[in-house]
Design an enzyme around this catalytic site. Structure first.
Site, PDB file in Angstrom:
ATOM      1  N   GLY A  77      34.829  13.128   4.062  1.00 20.95           N
ATOM      2  CA  GLY A  77      34.709  14.576   4.266  1.00 20.95           C
ATOM      3  C   GLY A  77      33.396  15.130   3.742  1.00 20.95           C
ATOM      4  N   CYS A  78      33.007  14.681   2.562  1.00 22.04           N
ATOM      5  CA  CYS A  78      31.767  15.180   1.950  1.00 22.04           C
ATOM      6  C   CYS A  78      30.545  14.732   2.737  1.00 22.04           C
ATOM      7  CB  CYS A  78      31.683  14.718   0.496  1.00 22.04           C
ATOM      8  SG  CYS A  78      33.017  15.405  -0.512  1.00 22.04           S
ATOM      9  N   THR A  79      30.604  13.528   3.285  1.00 24.60           N
ATOM     10  CA  THR A  79      29.501  13.024   4.102  1.00 24.60           C
ATOM     11  C   THR A  79      29.382  13.842   5.383  1.00 24.60           C
ATOM     12  OG1 THR A  79      29.705  10.808   3.178  1.00 24.60           O
ATOM     13  CG2 THR A  79      28.605  10.994   5.312  1.00 24.60           C
TER      14      THR A  79
END
Length: 150
Positions: A43-45
């Protein structure tokens, strides 16, 4: 989460190169300040890469993008290099800024309760006032959403 209309707490944190940044350094610019749980997770990527793709449009509108997590400077550097991220990532290993912005919360994942960063994005105006605040944002959609808010 902090409310709109309040002065955003100033801070001083190191970026992915070890250089210190303060929110007050960006006076006169719009700041998209986003808090995320962990470097190089799916998700952060996705969120970081989507901000990266839209970076020219943010720049055109006079806005800077700053990501903050509790990962180390070295972790941020690897994350930046792996994905070619063109914006500032700040390391808050002590969680001082994360707590000042009220994004360190109890989270439930598959029935397990733990403390962690709730994905939150603030739009801070040129005078350092929180213009918009979005909690529990969807990682993939958040960058386009923020571009629309500017």
């Amino acid at each position: 989460m902090l409310e709109t209309g309040v002065k955003a707490p100033d801070f001083q944190l190191p970026d992915q190169n070890g250089k210190l940044h303060s929110l007050s350094d960006y006076k006169g610019k719009k700041v998209v300040l986003y808090f995320y749980p962990k470097d190089s997770t799916p998700g952060c990527t996705k969120q970081a890469c989507n901000f990266s793709e839209l970076m020219p449009q943010f720049t055109e509108k006079g806005a800077v993008i700053i990501g903050i997590s509790k990962d180390s400077v070295a972790s941020h550097k690897k994350f930046e290099e792996k994905y070619g991220l063109p914006f500032t990532l700040l390391s808050d290993t002590e969680k001082a800024v994360i707590e000042a912005y009220d994004v360190w919360k109890e989270k439930k994942n598959y029935g397990k309760v733990s403390m962690g960063v709730v994905r939150t994005t603030y739009l801070i105006d040129e005078n350092g006032i929180i213009a918009k605040a979005f909690g529990n944002v969807k990682a993939a959609e958040n960058p386009a959403q923020m571009l629309g808010e500017i």
